[in-house]
Every structure is written in C-alpha cells, then in structure tokens.
Design a protein around this motif. Sequence first.
Motif, PDB file in Angstrom:
ATOM      1  N   PRO A 130       0.801  -1.234   0.000  1.00  0.00           N
ATOM      2  CA  PRO A 130       0.000   0.000   0.000  1.00  0.00           C
ATOM      3  C   PRO A 130       0.829   1.278   0.000  1.00  0.00           C
ATOM      4  O   PRO A 130       0.460   2.258  -0.650  1.00  0.00           O
ATOM      5  CB  PRO A 130      -0.827  -0.128   1.285  1.00  0.00           C
ATOM      6  N   THR A 131       1.954   1.285   0.706  1.00  0.00           N
ATOM      7  CA  THR A 131       2.790   2.492   0.738  1.00  0.00           C
ATOM      8  C   THR A 131       3.401   2.768  -0.634  1.00  0.00           C
ATOM      9  O   THR A 131       3.440   3.916  -1.091  1.00  0.00           O
ATOM     10  CB  THR A 131       3.898   2.343   1.790  1.00  0.00           C
ATOM     11  N   ASP A 132       3.873   1.722  -1.318  1.00  0.00           N
ATOM     12  CA  ASP A 132       4.405   1.899  -2.665  1.00  0.00           C
ATOM     13  C   ASP A 132       3.328   2.398  -3.622  1.00  0.00           C
ATOM     14  O   ASP A 132       3.591   3.235  -4.497  1.00  0.00           O
ATOM     15  CB  ASP A 132       4.981   0.580  -3.184  1.00  0.00           C
ATOM     16  N   LEU A 137       0.825   6.724  -6.888  1.00  0.00           N
ATOM     17  CA  LEU A 137      -0.360   7.517  -7.229  1.00  0.00           C
ATOM     18  C   LEU A 137      -0.092   9.011  -7.079  1.00  0.00           C
ATOM     19  O   LEU A 137      -0.566   9.826  -7.875  1.00  0.00           O
ATOM     20  CB  LEU A 137      -1.536   7.108  -6.351  1.00  0.00           C
ATOM     21  N   ALA A 138       0.663   9.385  -6.049  1.00  0.00           N
ATOM     22  CA  ALA A 138       0.929  10.798  -5.803  1.00  0.00           C
ATOM     23  C   ALA A 138       2.019  11.338  -6.719  1.00  0.00           C
ATOM     24  O   ALA A 138       1.903  12.446  -7.247  1.00  0.00           O
ATOM     25  CB  ALA A 138       1.317  11.007  -4.340  1.00  0.00           C
ATOM     26  N   GLN A 139       3.076  10.572  -6.933  1.00  0.00           N
ATOM     27  CA  GLN A 139       4.219  11.079  -7.686  1.00  0.00           C
ATOM     28  C   GLN A 139       4.065  10.906  -9.189  1.00  0.00           C
ATOM     29  O   GLN A 139       4.548  11.739  -9.957  1.00  0.00           O
ATOM     30  CB  GLN A 139       5.492  10.367  -7.226  1.00  0.00           C
ATOM     31  N   ARG A 140       3.416   9.826  -9.624  1.00  0.00           N
ATOM     32  CA  ARG A 140       3.317   9.544 -11.051  1.00  0.00           C
ATOM     33  C   ARG A 140       1.984   9.955 -11.651  1.00  0.00           C
ATOM     34  O   ARG A 140       1.933  10.488 -12.754  1.00  0.00           O
ATOM     35  CB  ARG A 140       3.566   8.051 -11.301  1.00  0.00           C
ATOM     36  N   TRP A 141       0.904   9.693 -10.938  1.00  0.00           N
ATOM     37  CA  TRP A 141      -0.408  10.054 -11.456  1.00  0.00           C
ATOM     38  C   TRP A 141      -0.878  11.405 -10.932  1.00  0.00           C
ATOM     39  O   TRP A 141      -1.967  11.855 -11.288  1.00  0.00           O
ATOM     40  CB  TRP A 141      -1.430   8.968 -11.113  1.00  0.00           C
ATOM     41  N   ARG A 142      -0.087  12.016 -10.071  1.00  0.00           N
ATOM     42  CA  ARG A 142      -0.349  13.370  -9.563  1.00  0.00           C
ATOM     43  C   ARG A 142      -1.708  13.495  -8.879  1.00  0.00           C
ATOM     44  O   ARG A 142      -2.375  14.537  -8.988  1.00  0.00           O
ATOM     45  CB  ARG A 142      -0.248  14.402 -10.712  1.00  0.00           C
ATOM     46  N   ARG A 219       4.142  18.931  -0.966  1.00  0.00           N
ATOM     47  CA  ARG A 219       4.703  17.822  -0.220  1.00  0.00           C
ATOM     48  C   ARG A 219       5.973  17.304  -0.876  1.00  0.00           C
ATOM     49  O   ARG A 219       6.155  17.383  -2.084  1.00  0.00           O
ATOM     50  CB  ARG A 219       3.694  16.667  -0.123  1.00  0.00           C
ATOM     51  N   THR A 220       6.848  16.772  -0.047  1.00  0.00           N
ATOM     52  CA  THR A 220       7.977  15.988  -0.519  1.00  0.00           C
ATOM     53  C   THR A 220       7.747  14.537  -0.081  1.00  0.00           C
ATOM     54  O   THR A 220       6.978  14.267   0.839  1.00  0.00           O
ATOM     55  CB  THR A 220       9.293  16.496   0.074  1.00  0.00           C
ATOM     56  N   TRP A 221       8.420  13.634  -0.747  1.00  0.00           N
ATOM     57  CA  TRP A 221       8.201  12.206  -0.507  1.00  0.00           C
ATOM     58  C   TRP A 221       9.519  11.545  -0.133  1.00  0.00           C
ATOM     59  O   TRP A 221      10.544  11.763  -0.776  1.00  0.00           O
ATOM     60  CB  TRP A 221       7.592  11.537  -1.742  1.00  0.00           C
ATOM     61  N   ALA A 222       9.471  10.736   0.922  1.00  0.00           N
ATOM     62  CA  ALA A 222      10.689  10.105   1.431  1.00  0.00           C
ATOM     63  C   ALA A 222      11.230   9.075   0.458  1.00  0.00           C
ATOM     64  O   ALA A 222      12.441   8.887   0.347  1.00  0.00           O
ATOM     65  CB  ALA A 222      10.412   9.450   2.792  1.00  0.00           C
TER      66      ALA A 222
END
Length: 260
Positions: A130-132, A137-142, A219-222
């Motif tokens: 789920p985390t991946d 979804l957030a980084q690629r599909w915006r 947001r930034t992503w770890a």
Amino acid sequence: MSLLAPDRAGPRVLTVNPVAKIAALLPLTLCLLLTLDWVSATVAVVGELVLFLAVGLRSGRIWLRAVPLLVAAPLAGLTMVLYGQASGDTYLQLGLVHVTEGSVAIGLATTARLVAIALPAVVLFATIDPTDLADGLAQRWRLPSRFVLGALAGLRLVGLFLQDWRSLELARRARGVADAGRLRRLVGQALALLVLAVRRGSRLATAMEARGFDGPAKRTWARPSPVGRAEVVTVGCGVVLGAVCVAAAVAAGTWNFILT
C-alpha cells in the motif's frame, strides 16, 4: 502477518511500480468489457497464467486468494445458463428456468470473462504494498496528496479492524454473552466495531492534521517512485494481451460487441 502485505514469492513483480501494474490492467479489462464471448476470455486467462508463471508467481499463498473468484465465477455463469436469453435449441424448460443453446454459451462466456477480468487484479494486488502504491499515485499520477494519504491510512487500519473483531469476539465469549443468539451477537459486534472504527479514525485524522499532512505547502516524498523499462514492459504486456484477445475473437467469429 498483515493481509495487505505483498507476497514475497515473485521478486520480479515486486520491483515493478504499482501504478504500472494497474495501468497494464486497464487495456486488457477494456477489451474484455467490449465483448461477451468465450474465445477472448479464454485467451486472456491462458495469457495471464503464462505471464504470471513467467515472472515467478508460483506461491500457493497468492493463488489461494483466487479461490473465492473460482467459486463465484461458475455460480454467475450458472445463473446465466438458467435464466439467460433463450436462443437456439432448448435443453430444459421448467418454470422460469429455460436452458437453451444460447444461454449455455452465454453462461460459459460469462464465467470465463469474470475470471479473465478479476484474476489479474486479485493476483497482482497481492504483490502490491500500500505504501508503494500511494507513492506511485501521488508522484506519477499526480493525485492529491490528501486523498492518497487518507486512503493509505484507511488501508493500514484494515488489519487493526480484523484484530479488533477477534478481540471483541473473545471478550464477549469471556463474559458469557456469545454462547447463544449468533445473529444477535453478530449485529452487536458489528455495532461495537463501528464505534471503535469511528473513534480510531477521528484520532488518526486529528494526529495527521497536527503533523501537517493537510498543510498548504507542496509535499515531498521520502521514497521515490521510479518508472523504467520494467514498467514499460508491464504496460506493454497488458496492451498486447488485450489486442490478442480481440484478434482471436474476431478471427474465430465469436466477437460479440455488447454496446451495440
């Protein structure tokens, strides 16, 4: 072990970005939804099994999740056989039950179609963390980060709900209120679980808001969510398999465009 944890039996699949797995399902599903025939569905099932075995999905734990599908699909097909549109020779007629050559064909096609559409979703989602998925979804599909993080938090709570249900069952049994009235006990436990879920969800929402998950800043992503050759190949397999299903149905003369 969490029910949402991906199975580690297919390392080559686990390295693929989850959004690519979802994107690979879209063209195949669309092709299968456009027609109702046994040829395209059978070709899809065979192609899916070949691809799954080729990438190392041989774990019995993964395939065990497909058992409910293998039970539900024939039942849906049986319904179409008994009550589907009548055409061709009649095999059985008893009240509302009317089994004909056409209804049998529709029932077989429905069974194969349900398996072809649902099987890859069941198997592939067993390999998705789920985390991946949220990262992709957030980084690629915006997608909006608020929606993605909220959905991720909800998924993470599913395992806790199962533990809460078990704890409620044991507590009620220890108090001697679970010995009789199974239906009433089920309703009572469901209401108690609902109360626990609402309380936990409220606390989680407050904690996430206090930690800035709903802030206006970008947001930034770890963890990055990369897309490379493996993702392109995965999506390409979905497109090619969908095209092969359509071509096979057209060549066999069984193509049945259901939107007309």
